[in-house]
Design a protein around this motif. Sequence first.
Motif, PDB file in Angstrom:
ATOM      1  N   TYR A  19      14.662  61.398  16.173  1.00  0.00           N
ATOM      2  CA  TYR A  19      16.057  61.665  16.540  1.00  0.00           C
ATOM      3  C   TYR A  19      16.686  60.504  17.310  1.00  0.00           C
ATOM      4  N   ALA A  20      17.980  60.311  17.074  1.00  0.00           N
ATOM      5  CA  ALA A  20      18.826  59.456  17.912  1.00  0.00           C
ATOM      6  C   ALA A  20      20.245  59.988  17.840  1.00  0.00           C
ATOM      7  N   PRO A  21      20.998  59.874  18.917  1.00  0.00           N
ATOM      8  CA  PRO A  21      22.424  60.191  18.852  1.00  0.00           C
ATOM      9  C   PRO A  21      23.142  59.094  18.076  1.00  0.00           C
ATOM     10  N   ILE A  22      24.403  59.346  17.719  1.00  0.00           N
ATOM     11  CA  ILE A  22      25.139  58.343  16.943  1.00  0.00           C
ATOM     12  C   ILE A  22      26.486  58.001  17.551  1.00  0.00           C
ATOM     13  N   ASP A  23      26.887  58.668  18.643  1.00  0.00           N
ATOM     14  CA  ASP A  23      28.212  58.413  19.214  1.00  0.00           C
ATOM     15  C   ASP A  23      28.182  57.278  20.240  1.00  0.00           C
ATOM     16  N   THR A  24      29.335  56.601  20.342  1.00  0.00           N
ATOM     17  CA  THR A  24      29.503  55.492  21.279  1.00  0.00           C
ATOM     18  C   THR A  24      30.366  55.920  22.455  1.00  0.00           C
ATOM     19  N   HIS A  25      30.281  55.158  23.544  1.00  0.00           N
ATOM     20  CA  HIS A  25      30.808  55.608  24.829  1.00  0.00           C
ATOM     21  C   HIS A  25      32.209  55.122  25.162  1.00  0.00           C
ATOM     22  N   ILE A  26      32.767  54.193  24.404  1.00  0.00           N
ATOM     23  CA  ILE A  26      34.137  53.772  24.650  1.00  0.00           C
ATOM     24  C   ILE A  26      34.958  53.915  23.375  1.00  0.00           C
ATOM     25  N   GLU A  27      36.285  53.867  23.524  1.00  0.00           N
ATOM     26  CA  GLU A  27      37.188  54.298  22.459  1.00  0.00           C
ATOM     27  C   GLU A  27      37.689  53.185  21.542  1.00  0.00           C
TER      28      GLU A  27
ATOM     29  N   VAL B 258      22.725  41.260  16.145  1.00  0.00           N
ATOM     30  CA  VAL B 258      23.861  42.018  15.625  1.00  0.00           C
ATOM     31  C   VAL B 258      24.768  42.377  16.794  1.00  0.00           C
ATOM     32  N   ILE B 259      26.081  42.164  16.596  1.00  0.00           N
ATOM     33  CA  ILE B 259      27.064  42.350  17.654  1.00  0.00           C
ATOM     34  C   ILE B 259      28.120  43.340  17.199  1.00  0.00           C
ATOM     35  N   GLY B 260      28.529  44.215  18.100  1.00  0.00           N
ATOM     36  CA  GLY B 260      29.558  45.209  17.817  1.00  0.00           C
ATOM     37  C   GLY B 260      29.328  46.437  18.689  1.00  0.00           C
ATOM     38  N   LEU B 261      30.351  47.257  18.853  1.00  0.00           N
ATOM     39  CA  LEU B 261      30.260  48.443  19.712  1.00  0.00           C
ATOM     40  C   LEU B 261      29.081  49.324  19.298  1.00  0.00           C
ATOM     41  N   GLY B 262      28.155  49.524  20.219  1.00  0.00           N
ATOM     42  CA  GLY B 262      26.999  50.368  19.955  1.00  0.00           C
ATOM     43  C   GLY B 262      25.951  49.748  19.059  1.00  0.00           C
ATOM     44  N   ALA B 263      26.028  48.439  18.794  1.00  0.00           N
ATOM     45  CA  ALA B 263      25.060  47.811  17.886  1.00  0.00           C
ATOM     46  C   ALA B 263      23.627  48.010  18.358  1.00  0.00           C
ATOM     47  N   SER B 264      23.435  48.037  19.660  1.00  0.00           N
ATOM     48  CA  SER B 264      22.114  48.330  20.216  1.00  0.00           C
ATOM     49  C   SER B 264      21.952  49.831  20.410  1.00  0.00           C
ATOM     50  N   ASN B 265      22.782  50.400  21.264  1.00  0.00           N
ATOM     51  CA  ASN B 265      22.711  51.824  21.601  1.00  0.00           C
ATOM     52  C   ASN B 265      24.035  52.478  21.257  1.00  0.00           C
TER      53      ASN B 265
ATOM     54  N   MET C 192      26.633  61.449  24.209  1.00  0.00           N
ATOM     55  CA  MET C 192      26.941  60.698  25.424  1.00  0.00           C
ATOM     56  C   MET C 192      27.150  61.641  26.618  1.00  0.00           C
ATOM     57  N   PRO C 193      26.813  61.187  27.826  1.00  0.00           N
ATOM     58  CA  PRO C 193      27.052  62.000  29.023  1.00  0.00           C
ATOM     59  C   PRO C 193      28.530  61.927  29.435  1.00  0.00           C
ATOM     60  N   VAL C 194      29.366  62.423  28.562  1.00  0.00           N
ATOM     61  CA  VAL C 194      30.814  62.470  28.778  1.00  0.00           C
ATOM     62  C   VAL C 194      31.326  63.800  28.249  1.00  0.00           C
ATOM     63  N   VAL C 195      32.568  64.130  28.574  1.00  0.00           N
ATOM     64  CA  VAL C 195      33.268  65.252  27.955  1.00  0.00           C
ATOM     65  C   VAL C 195      34.621  64.724  27.497  1.00  0.00           C
TER      66      VAL C 195
ATOM     67  N   LEU D 206      27.505  46.343  31.500  1.00  0.00           N
ATOM     68  CA  LEU D 206      26.952  47.167  30.427  1.00  0.00           C
ATOM     69  C   LEU D 206      27.601  46.855  29.093  1.00  0.00           C
ATOM     70  N   GLY D 207      28.892  46.509  29.128  1.00  0.00           N
ATOM     71  CA  GLY D 207      29.604  46.200  27.896  1.00  0.00           C
ATOM     72  C   GLY D 207      29.644  47.385  26.961  1.00  0.00           C
ATOM     73  N   GLY D 208      29.571  47.105  25.670  1.00  0.00           N
ATOM     74  CA  GLY D 208      29.601  48.164  24.673  1.00  0.00           C
ATOM     75  C   GLY D 208      28.222  48.532  24.180  1.00  0.00           C
ATOM     76  N   MET D 209      27.182  48.193  24.976  1.00  0.00           N
ATOM     77  CA  MET D 209      25.799  48.374  24.517  1.00  0.00           C
ATOM     78  C   MET D 209      25.707  47.831  23.102  1.00  0.00           C
TER      79      MET D 209
END
Length: 449
Positions: free
Chosen positions: A96-104, A133-140, A175-178, A413-416
């Motif tokens: 398992y892994a989540p797939i959502d990113t933390h910024i908009e 690889v570079i881009g929003l959430g490319a790592s996490n 993500m730990p957000v609402v 932290l950037g965009g992980m």
Amino acid sequence: MANTPITTHQLPFSEQQQRWYDQACAQIDTQRLKQLNIDITSIHSPTGAEKQANEFMVDYMKDMGLKAFYQEVNPLSGNAIGRIKGSGGGAALLLYAPIDTHIENDPEKDLPWVGPELRDDMKPFGYARGETVIGLGASNPKGMVSTLAEAVHCILQAGVPLKGDLTLAFAGGGMPVVVPERNHYGLSSGVTHMMMNGITADFGIIMKPWNEVYFEHPGMCWFKVTVKGTMGYSGIARGTPGFRSSIVPAATVIQELEQWLPEYTRKHTSDQIAPEGWIAAVRSGWPHRPSFPSAATELYLDIRTNPQQTTGDMQAEFDSVMRAILARHPDIDAEWEMTAAVPGSRTEPDNWVVQSALRAWQETNGGTPYPGAPMLSGQTDAATICKLGLPLVRIGYRWIGDADMPEEFSEGLGGMGVSHIPDLVATCKALIYSIIDTCTRTRQETGLS
């Protein structure tokens, strides 16, 4: 903090299992892994809007040869599930892994809170510089999604005969957000729906950052503190009867809480968790009406917990701390409440899946026994999955180091959003090891009845 040693129960592969492992590792395709990492990074999946990304992964898993489907949760979000049926009599394993990113990726929402600008590692447009690889959430989380898929792909290509079922799953809302505007998604809402709607296994592995093995999974409690005053006017002289600032006393409360939080961490450190707490947001008044100081200043805290703490325990402890602060400062008027909670959880270190992960770590780190994990405080879906009854271990990849990290993305932290393919390959091998270790044995061999 110092590592926590864990005893590894050695269980060498049979000659046949070793051949399967070697054959599957030989199937790792770094270009395929990199391309998937780029492709999925380029599909924007902020929390609560993961539909397109998980529909893409469903199609990808079908092309791999899995029986895959999209599990809709709401019109904007759903989970991607892929399965390989074993021949029978073996343990079922969930990857398992989540797939959502933390910024908009929205300057109006993200700036200046993420920094002065949206860097490339904060934008959902994946590209490669060599093996990076570079881009929003490319790592996490996108690097994790890609690595799990590659490991299963290799098992299939090598023709490894599995006794137990293998499930590959990616959920939204991790993500730990609402996010109120998207069905209040977050705080493990996707994985909770997944497990409440037919997706289960005997053991689970979650992939996250750090090349470590964690059997304890931090929980999390959010608190809102409201410091009260009266609405004022900037033309009023200090000391005018009937006017009480809410902002200045809030600063005192902040300092008091900052004194307490490190003590809280020390008090509640467990085998693998040193639970941190942070004041994450402060809100007061109208930015476009600075002439009118606000009658209320709100403080928002995220406090992590260890598996032994209940959310009720955390509520009682915070109540006690706040009452003590107000007793020391009787001129301050404040109230507080818990606004969200996810309890921590734990899988016993002797459990099969933890031991399998330890053996995999040893196999992929030069034969060295696992020395123990640095203390952790990062909250993930692992806490919920394990709390819902699935024994789970967290493994991961080496966080990209100074030698590999492009300098322009090294701050914060950037965009992980920077992954290094060789680091993902090492974890892919560890995943292959645990799949073979778990799913080619009988249930009895893995400690199941």
